[in-house]
Design a protein around this motif. Structure first.
Motif, PDB file in Angstrom:
ATOM      1  N   ASN A 188      84.739 -34.514 -12.692  1.00 15.40           N
ATOM      2  CA  ASN A 188      83.768 -34.540 -13.792  1.00 15.40           C
ATOM      3  C   ASN A 188      83.458 -35.960 -14.260  1.00 15.40           C
ATOM      4  O   ASN A 188      83.014 -36.169 -15.381  1.00 15.40           O
ATOM      5  CB  ASN A 188      84.273 -33.697 -14.963  1.00 15.40           C
ATOM      6  N   HIS A 189      83.713 -36.946 -13.389  1.00 18.84           N
ATOM      7  CA  HIS A 189      83.464 -38.330 -13.764  1.00 18.84           C
ATOM      8  C   HIS A 189      83.365 -39.194 -12.503  1.00 18.84           C
ATOM      9  O   HIS A 189      83.810 -38.790 -11.425  1.00 18.84           O
ATOM     10  CB  HIS A 189      84.582 -38.857 -14.654  1.00 18.84           C
ATOM     11  N   ASP A 190      82.789 -40.348 -12.686  1.00 14.99           N
ATOM     12  CA  ASP A 190      82.738 -41.346 -11.621  1.00 14.99           C
ATOM     13  C   ASP A 190      83.920 -42.289 -11.825  1.00 14.99           C
ATOM     14  O   ASP A 190      83.986 -42.993 -12.836  1.00 14.99           O
ATOM     15  CB  ASP A 190      81.420 -42.116 -11.702  1.00 14.99           C
ATOM     16  N   PRO A 191      84.865 -42.299 -10.882  1.00 11.67           N
ATOM     17  CA  PRO A 191      86.041 -43.148 -11.073  1.00 11.67           C
ATOM     18  C   PRO A 191      85.722 -44.625 -11.213  1.00 11.67           C
ATOM     19  O   PRO A 191      86.545 -45.385 -11.734  1.00 11.67           O
ATOM     20  CB  PRO A 191      86.864 -42.890  -9.811  1.00 11.67           C
ATOM     21  N   ALA A 192      84.527 -45.036 -10.775  1.00 18.08           N
ATOM     22  CA  ALA A 192      84.183 -46.458 -10.851  1.00 18.08           C
ATOM     23  C   ALA A 192      83.843 -46.901 -12.273  1.00 18.08           C
ATOM     24  O   ALA A 192      83.780 -48.102 -12.537  1.00 18.08           O
ATOM     25  CB  ALA A 192      83.004 -46.755  -9.920  1.00 18.08           C
ATOM     26  N   THR A 193      83.593 -45.952 -13.142  1.00 23.12           N
ATOM     27  CA  THR A 193      83.287 -46.303 -14.529  1.00 23.12           C
ATOM     28  C   THR A 193      84.172 -45.488 -15.458  1.00 23.12           C
ATOM     29  O   THR A 193      84.507 -44.346 -15.167  1.00 23.12           O
ATOM     30  CB  THR A 193      81.816 -46.012 -14.865  1.00 23.12           C
ATOM     31  N   ARG A 194      84.533 -46.077 -16.610  1.00 27.20           N
ATOM     32  CA  ARG A 194      85.392 -45.383 -17.572  1.00 27.20           C
ATOM     33  C   ARG A 194      84.741 -45.438 -18.947  1.00 27.20           C
ATOM     34  O   ARG A 194      85.098 -46.238 -19.809  1.00 27.20           O
ATOM     35  CB  ARG A 194      86.775 -46.042 -17.640  1.00 27.20           C
ATOM     36  N   PRO A 195      83.745 -44.597 -19.177  1.00 27.67           N
ATOM     37  CA  PRO A 195      83.072 -44.624 -20.481  1.00 27.67           C
ATOM     38  C   PRO A 195      83.991 -44.135 -21.588  1.00 27.67           C
ATOM     39  O   PRO A 195      84.940 -43.390 -21.356  1.00 27.67           O
ATOM     40  CB  PRO A 195      81.893 -43.679 -20.277  1.00 27.67           C
ATOM     41  N   ARG A 196      83.676 -44.541 -22.801  1.00 27.67           N
ATOM     42  CA  ARG A 196      84.398 -44.044 -23.956  1.00 27.67           C
ATOM     43  C   ARG A 196      84.142 -42.550 -24.112  1.00 27.67           C
ATOM     44  O   ARG A 196      83.119 -42.032 -23.672  1.00 27.67           O
ATOM     45  CB  ARG A 196      83.951 -44.781 -25.219  1.00 27.67           C
ATOM     46  N   ARG A 197      85.086 -41.886 -24.766  1.00 30.14           N
ATOM     47  CA  ARG A 197      84.942 -40.437 -24.934  1.00 30.14           C
ATOM     48  C   ARG A 197      83.638 -40.081 -25.617  1.00 30.14           C
ATOM     49  O   ARG A 197      82.942 -39.150 -25.214  1.00 30.14           O
ATOM     50  CB  ARG A 197      86.124 -39.887 -25.749  1.00 30.14           C
ATOM     51  N   GLN A 198      83.270 -40.841 -26.653  1.00 30.07           N
ATOM     52  CA  GLN A 198      82.054 -40.517 -27.389  1.00 30.07           C
ATOM     53  C   GLN A 198      80.788 -40.812 -26.587  1.00 30.07           C
ATOM     54  O   GLN A 198      79.691 -40.368 -26.965  1.00 30.07           O
ATOM     55  CB  GLN A 198      82.024 -41.260 -28.729  1.00 30.07           C
ATOM     56  N   ASP A 199      80.910 -41.563 -25.508  1.00 27.26           N
ATOM     57  CA  ASP A 199      79.745 -41.863 -24.673  1.00 27.26           C
ATOM     58  C   ASP A 199      79.608 -40.911 -23.494  1.00 27.26           C
ATOM     59  O   ASP A 199      78.616 -40.974 -22.766  1.00 27.26           O
ATOM     60  CB  ASP A 199      79.839 -43.304 -24.143  1.00 27.26           C
ATOM     61  N   ARG A 200      80.569 -40.033 -23.319  1.00 31.35           N
ATOM     62  CA  ARG A 200      80.527 -39.108 -22.174  1.00 31.35           C
ATOM     63  C   ARG A 200      79.857 -37.798 -22.584  1.00 31.35           C
ATOM     64  O   ARG A 200      79.923 -37.396 -23.756  1.00 31.35           O
ATOM     65  CB  ARG A 200      81.941 -38.802 -21.676  1.00 31.35           C
ATOM     66  N   PRO A 201      79.224 -37.105 -21.633  1.00 35.29           N
ATOM     67  CA  PRO A 201      78.710 -35.764 -21.940  1.00 35.29           C
ATOM     68  C   PRO A 201      79.860 -34.845 -22.345  1.00 35.29           C
ATOM     69  O   PRO A 201      80.988 -34.996 -21.871  1.00 35.29           O
ATOM     70  CB  PRO A 201      78.083 -35.313 -20.612  1.00 35.29           C
ATOM     71  N   GLN A 202      79.579 -33.917 -23.249  1.00 33.02           N
ATOM     72  CA  GLN A 202      80.603 -32.994 -23.728  1.00 33.02           C
ATOM     73  C   GLN A 202      80.922 -31.958 -22.658  1.00 33.02           C
ATOM     74  O   GLN A 202      80.060 -31.167 -22.256  1.00 33.02           O
ATOM     75  CB  GLN A 202      80.131 -32.270 -24.988  1.00 33.02           C
ATOM     76  N   ASP A 203      82.144 -31.960 -22.145  1.00 31.90           N
ATOM     77  CA  ASP A 203      82.597 -30.926 -21.226  1.00 31.90           C
ATOM     78  C   ASP A 203      83.209 -29.787 -22.025  1.00 31.90           C
ATOM     79  O   ASP A 203      83.832 -30.001 -23.073  1.00 31.90           O
ATOM     80  CB  ASP A 203      83.621 -31.485 -20.246  1.00 31.90           C
TER      81      ASP A 203
END
Length: 501
Positions: A188-203
């Motif tokens: 559910n994510h791209d390992p190359a980037t680590r966005p903040r929780r608030q910047d990620r789509p809500q799973d």
């Protein structure tokens, strides 16, 4: 059962209510946790927890348990559900919930009107709530084809793969990967980037607790998901599915936290039965050089017991302890006592029969494993805060105060309110249980061998010999209580702890 008369948004006051059928699958052949569906969490079997959630939910017009097991069927009926007997071919390990659901639909519609919405409620989700059931039912009644309970989820999900991973699996990575050894893939994510929780789509995580389907669509697709699916959010803290014994241990540990609002009310309780050691005392015994034993009790508990007695609630102290201090304390509180009994569960069952009280309406308070038999009988098994872990996990509610430190006063507050004043106090029908004086600490008629005043150290009366043994003054002559298994208690001299009673 349920709430007939609900009209969905497409109808009006003159349109017939839509029928919502809640089905709880509960086969008897669980292997991971034997007898899982009848295992208690918070003092209530998993099946009964699910049935109660469905019965309490608005919109639900019928609750049905689908089972192949006679004991489960009997438990379901007692809890207030109807039962559909599931055939053997639908009760094996590989049978799907959808197959059991279709069978239950057919069986119910053969004896009553067709359902418009069918719910699948899993009793292996111990914390399924009325709101969960109402939410999925309302979603379909309001136009969705299906609905499912979900909880917010913020974790990074990984999957181990030994085959080539394409760009879709790696969320847009530049080229497929063909590993020769197991490789970790971001799901559910791209390992190359680590966005903040608030910047990620809500799973959202499917909880497994409750589902709803439009019946016509479910019959056509024969699956729980089709068309437009509504997501009904629930509390992530309540998400747990029981698949193995570790899950069960977690559920039992969480129940006192998540079920804290589930305290008994006066309308649910016809009698209060209390253990003595560890419940009315702090479970310690002080022994002096002469072998004299001393225990400590809490004055607040005495106040709570007096209020319960004045409210007309039948009371009983039930203990395996032979020491005369148990009877002495009961005499001071002016309540019946049975002590020195080997099987407290059998004593409780017979006492209920003699009093004409349904055990399901008894509140029983205990602290250790010898109380578990009574927990299984009583409708409201209550553990004190410092009870053994196995006892707390089997309790329907747990006090915030330890035994001997006001736990009984706390329970009295649950039933009578913080001021210990019932709205409509009633007197019990039995003369020896009827309050005759306002203060339980003031000696009155019929109280034999009163406990000495605080500050004195007077040994308790010696135990009678077998030939001179007489019934306790707390035993009514017209309705004898159960004889203790030891007719001659060990003659222990038991002084009173100063300022403890």
């Amino acid at each position: 059962m349920g709430h007939p008369g609900y009209t969905d948004r497409a109808g009006g006051p003159d349109r017939p209510a839509r029928r919502v059928l809640a089905v709880i699958p509960a086969r008897g052949g669980s292997k991971g946790v034997p007898g899982k569906n009848l295992t208690a969490v918070g003092g209530v079997p998993l099946l009964v927890r699910a049935v109660r959630a469905c019965l309490a939910a608005r919109h639900v017009t019928e609750v049905v348990v689908s089972t192949d097991d006679e004991t489960i069927a009997a438990t379901a009926r007692t809890a207030g559900a109807e039962v559909v007997v599931r055939p053997r071919e639908l009760a094996h390990d590989t049978a799907t919930s959808e197959a059991a659901l279709l069978h239950a639909l057919d069986a119910c519609e053969a004896r009553s009107a067709p359902a418009d919405v069918v719910l699948l409620v899993q009793c292996t989700s111990p914390f399924v709530s009325r709101e969960d059931v109402e939410g999925v039912a309302a979603a379909v009644l309001e136009g969705a084809d299906t609905a499912v309970t979900v909880a917010p989820f913020h974790g990074f999900v990984w999957r181990e793969s030994t085959g080539p991973a394409g760009p879709t699996e790696l969320h847009g990575s530049a080229a497929p990967v063909a590993p020769t050894a197991p490789t970790a893939l971001g799901v559910n994510h791209d390992p190359a980037t680590r966005p903040r929780r608030q910047d990620r789509p809500q799973d959202l995580l499917e909880t497994g607790a409750a589902y709803a389907m439009d019946v016509s669509g479910f019959r056509a697709h024969r699956h729980r998901f089709f068309g437009r699916t509504a997501l009904v959010r629930t509390d992530p803290a309540r998400v747990l599915e029981i698949d193995d014994p570790h899950d069960l241990d977690r559920a039992r540990a969480l129940a006192p936290l998540l079920d804290t609002a589930a305290h008994p009310t006066r309308s649910e309780v016809d009698a209060v039965v209390m253990d003595f050691d560890g419940t009315q005392t702090d479970d310690r015994v002080l022994v002096d050089a002469d072998g004299h034993e001393t225990v400590a009790v809490h004055r607040g508990d005495g106040l709570g017991i007096a209020a319960l007695r004045k409210a007309g609630i039948p009371l009983l102290t039930l203990s395996t302890e032979q020491n005369p201090v148990v009877a002495a304390r009961a005499r001071k509180l002016r309540i019946p006592v049975l002590h020195g009994v080997d099987r407290k569960d059998l004593a409780l069952k017979q006492w209920c029969e003699q009093q004409g009280i349904d055990p399901a309406r008894v509140l029983y308070v205990g602290n250790d494993v010898n109380d578990l038999g009574c927990f299984a009988l009583a409708g409201w098994p209550i553990a004190v805060a410092n009870a053994h872990a196995h006892v707390r996990s089997a309790a329907r509610a747990v006090t915030t105060l330890p035994g001997g430190s006001g736990a009984i006063r706390e329970i009295a507050g649950w039933l009578l309110g913080p001021g210990l004043r019932p709205t409509h106090p009633t007197l019990p029908s039995h003369p020896d249980l009827r309050p005759t004086r306002p203060d339980p600490d003031t000696p009155g008629p019929g109280i034999h061998t009163p406990i000495p005043d605080p500050g004195t150290h007077t040994p308790s009366p010696s135990a009678p010999s077998p030939s001179s043994h007489t019934p306790s003054p707390l035993t009514r002559p017209d309705t004898p209580l159960i004889p203790t298994s030891v007719s001659t208690p060990t003659p222990l001299s038991t002084p009173t702890l100063p300022n403890s009673l």
